[in-house]
Design a protein around this motif. Structure first.
Motif, short mmCIF file in Angstrom:
data_model
loop_
_atom_site.label_atom_id
_atom_site.label_comp_id
_atom_site.label_asym_id
_atom_site.label_seq_id
_atom_site.Cartn_x
_atom_site.Cartn_y
_atom_site.Cartn_z
N ALA A 137 -29.12 42.30 106.15
CA ALA A 137 -30.32 42.82 105.48
C ALA A 137 -31.29 41.71 105.10
CB ALA A 137 -29.92 43.60 104.23
N SER A 138 -30.77 40.52 104.85
CA SER A 138 -31.63 39.46 104.32
C SER A 138 -32.09 38.44 105.37
CB SER A 138 -30.92 38.71 103.19
OG SER A 138 -29.72 38.12 103.63
N GLY A 139 -31.54 38.49 106.56
CA GLY A 139 -31.78 37.43 107.52
C GLY A 139 -32.73 37.73 108.65
N LEU A 140 -32.36 37.26 109.83
CA LEU A 140 -33.21 37.29 111.03
C LEU A 140 -33.75 38.68 111.35
CD1 LEU A 140 -34.26 35.96 113.66
CD2 LEU A 140 -32.00 36.40 114.66
N GLY A 141 -32.88 39.68 111.34
CA GLY A 141 -33.31 41.03 111.69
C GLY A 141 -33.63 41.88 110.48
N GLY A 142 -33.71 41.26 109.30
CA GLY A 142 -34.01 41.99 108.07
C GLY A 142 -35.17 41.36 107.33
N MET A 143 -34.91 40.95 106.09
CA MET A 143 -35.98 40.50 105.21
C MET A 143 -36.75 39.29 105.76
SD MET A 143 -35.57 39.42 101.22
CE MET A 143 -34.58 37.97 101.64
N VAL A 144 -36.05 38.26 106.23
CA VAL A 144 -36.74 37.08 106.73
C VAL A 144 -37.54 37.40 107.99
CG1 VAL A 144 -36.45 34.75 107.63
CG2 VAL A 144 -35.09 35.49 105.68
N GLY A 145 -36.93 38.15 108.90
CA GLY A 145 -37.66 38.56 110.09
C GLY A 145 -38.88 39.38 109.75
N GLY A 146 -38.75 40.25 108.77
CA GLY A 146 -39.90 41.05 108.34
C GLY A 146 -41.01 40.21 107.76
N GLN A 147 -40.64 39.16 107.04
CA GLN A 147 -41.65 38.26 106.49
C GLN A 147 -42.41 37.54 107.61
OE1 GLN A 147 -43.04 37.91 103.76
NE2 GLN A 147 -43.63 35.81 103.32
N VAL A 148 -41.69 37.17 108.67
CA VAL A 148 -42.35 36.54 109.82
C VAL A 148 -43.36 37.50 110.45
CG1 VAL A 148 -41.98 35.68 112.17
CG2 VAL A 148 -40.47 34.95 110.31
N LEU A 149 -42.95 38.75 110.64
CA LEU A 149 -43.87 39.74 111.21
C LEU A 149 -45.08 39.95 110.30
CD1 LEU A 149 -41.37 42.45 112.53
CD2 LEU A 149 -42.47 40.60 113.81
N ASP A 150 -44.84 39.94 109.00
CA ASP A 150 -45.91 40.13 108.03
C ASP A 150 -46.91 38.97 108.08
OD1 ASP A 150 -47.18 41.64 106.05
OD2 ASP A 150 -46.18 40.57 104.42
N LEU A 151 -46.38 37.76 108.12
CA LEU A 151 -47.27 36.60 108.20
C LEU A 151 -48.05 36.59 109.51
CD1 LEU A 151 -44.89 33.83 106.80
CD2 LEU A 151 -46.93 34.75 105.68
N ALA A 152 -47.40 37.01 110.59
CA ALA A 152 -48.08 37.05 111.88
C ALA A 152 -49.22 38.06 111.87
CB ALA A 152 -47.09 37.40 112.99
N ALA A 153 -49.06 39.11 111.07
CA ALA A 153 -50.09 40.16 111.02
C ALA A 153 -51.27 39.78 110.13
CB ALA A 153 -49.47 41.46 110.50
N GLU A 154 -51.08 38.79 109.25
CA GLU A 154 -52.18 38.37 108.38
C GLU A 154 -53.17 37.48 109.13
OE1 GLU A 154 -51.27 36.57 104.68
OE2 GLU A 154 -49.68 37.99 104.22
N GLY A 155 -54.40 37.59 108.75
CA GLY A 155 -55.40 36.68 109.29
C GLY A 155 -55.78 36.94 110.73
N ARG A 156 -55.38 38.09 111.27
CA ARG A 156 -55.78 38.44 112.63
C ARG A 156 -57.09 39.21 112.53
NH1 ARG A 156 -50.81 41.47 115.18
NH2 ARG A 156 -52.25 41.56 116.94
N TRP A 157 -58.18 38.60 113.03
CA TRP A 157 -59.51 39.17 112.84
C TRP A 157 -60.16 39.49 114.17
CZ3 TRP A 157 -60.45 40.05 107.82
CH2 TRP A 157 -59.72 39.29 106.89
N THR A 158 -60.95 40.55 114.17
CA THR A 158 -61.75 40.90 115.33
C THR A 158 -62.96 39.99 115.39
OG1 THR A 158 -63.14 42.47 114.15
CG2 THR A 158 -61.05 43.30 115.01
N PRO A 159 -63.66 39.93 116.52
CA PRO A 159 -64.88 39.11 116.59
C PRO A 159 -65.92 39.51 115.55
CG PRO A 159 -64.14 39.71 118.78
CD PRO A 159 -63.29 40.49 117.83
N GLU A 160 -65.87 40.77 115.10
CA GLU A 160 -66.82 41.23 114.09
C GLU A 160 -66.40 40.82 112.68
OE1 GLU A 160 -65.36 43.28 116.29
OE2 GLU A 160 -67.01 43.31 117.76
N GLY A 161 -65.25 40.18 112.55
CA GLY A 161 -64.80 39.73 111.24
C GLY A 161 -64.04 40.74 110.44
#
Length: 312
Positions: free
Chosen positions: A157-181
């Motif tokens: 629950a806390s590792g690669l396929g759980g909490m830590v992996g989810g944090q990686v996906l969350d960080l990857a989703a942040e700051g992704r912007w379209t050309p329009e901002g």
């Protein structure tokens, strides 16, 4: 006039006090067998991170689930404290400048602000490691098979396929912007997956751990596992709603930051009204899963509602 506490809130407070006492003891100054020394600064920062705050929801769910089966010994409290250590470590690391860069947690400075970043990283490392020490100790359960099951559930629950992996996906989703901002929204399914990993997995595992300590049968374990998954989903939706609707004072941390960062949330994708309706449906589904347990599960029924509608 001060509102009187409900029976559920009293139960939550009693469990929080028991877990606080357990954490205080586990984070004592005396070294355990095999330990050479407990450095004072590290120990003080660990205590700062996990003592004196939080509702202790994960330990509460574990302990109350174990209680369904008459398992009310010290072992459930120890296991609950281990879950709280993992949760505490995750908050310390999430608050770091390289992650969410937060200055406030539970109404006071985050660990890296109260101490420093290096200490905060080591606090998280030490809390995570100590959690598995507690789970593997025979004092938590006389059965080696049960202890192995607890360790496995917490690790998954806390590792690669759980909490830590989810944090990686969350960080990857942040700051992704379209050309329009504008923020580039993820699909609803992808958001649910990362939230189920980052937040829901540890909540679901706490329920499963309580069932394991209670020696639940396969059908009982399946029902409780689904209940845990559903309330984990409800917790994250409620948290996202709080970020939109609650004040910093109410939430105990900075609010309004998800939208500013372009963070992908179901509230951002579907709107607050739609997610409030979905939250109601998820809670109803979770409560239905407890039907086979009858009145014995009354506290877990209230827990589902509390998790979904806390501080709102």
């Amino acid at each position: 006039m001060t509102r009187a506490k409900t029976a559920f809130e009293d139960a939550l407070a009693r469990t929080a006090a028991a877990v606080e006492t357990m954490l205080d003891g586990l984070l004592g100054r005396e070294s355990l067998a095999g330990e050479l020394e407990r450095p004072v600064r590290l120990l003080e920062a660990m205590r700062y991170a996990v003592l004196g705050g939080g509702k202790r929801l994960r330990p509460f769910l574990l302990i109350e689930t174990a209680r369904l089966f008459g398992a009310e010994g010290i072992g459930a409290v120890r296991a609950g404290a281990a879950f709280e250590m993992v949760h505490g470590y995750s908050l310390v690391h999430d608050d770091l400048p390289a992650m969410d860069d937060d200055d406030l947690r539970r109404g006071r400075p985050t660990v890296h602000r109260a101490y420093d970043q290096a200490t905060a990283i080591l606090v998280g490392d030490a809390l995570l490691t100590l959690a598995f020490d507690v789970m593997a100790d025979p004092a938590t359960d006389v059965s080696a098979d049960v202890r192995a099951g607890l360790v496995l559930r917490l690790a998954r629950a806390s590792g690669l396929g759980g909490m830590v992996g989810g944090q990686v996906l969350d960080l990857a989703a942040e700051g992704r912007w379209t050309p329009e901002g504008r923020p580039l929204a993820l699909s609803s399914e992808r958001i649910q997956r990362l939230q189920a990993m980052k937040t829901g997995a540890l909540i679901a595992a706490s329920v499963e751990a309580g069932a394991l300590i209670g020696r639940a049968g396969p059908a009982e374990m399946a029902a409780l596992s689904t209940y845990g998954t559903l309330i984990g989903r409800a917790f994250q939706i409620a948290d996202d709603l709080l970020d939109v609707e609650a004040s910093t004072e109410t939430a105990g941390k900075a609010t309004g930051k998800d939208a500013a960062r372009g963070k992908a949330t179901l509230v951002g994708l579907h709107g607050a009204d739609a997610m409030r309706a979905r939250l109601e449906a998820i809670v109803d589904d979770a409560v239905d899963r407890l039907g086979p347990f009858g009145d014995r599960a009354a506290v877990l029924v209230e827990a589902a509602r509390f998790i979904a509608f806390r501080d709102r």
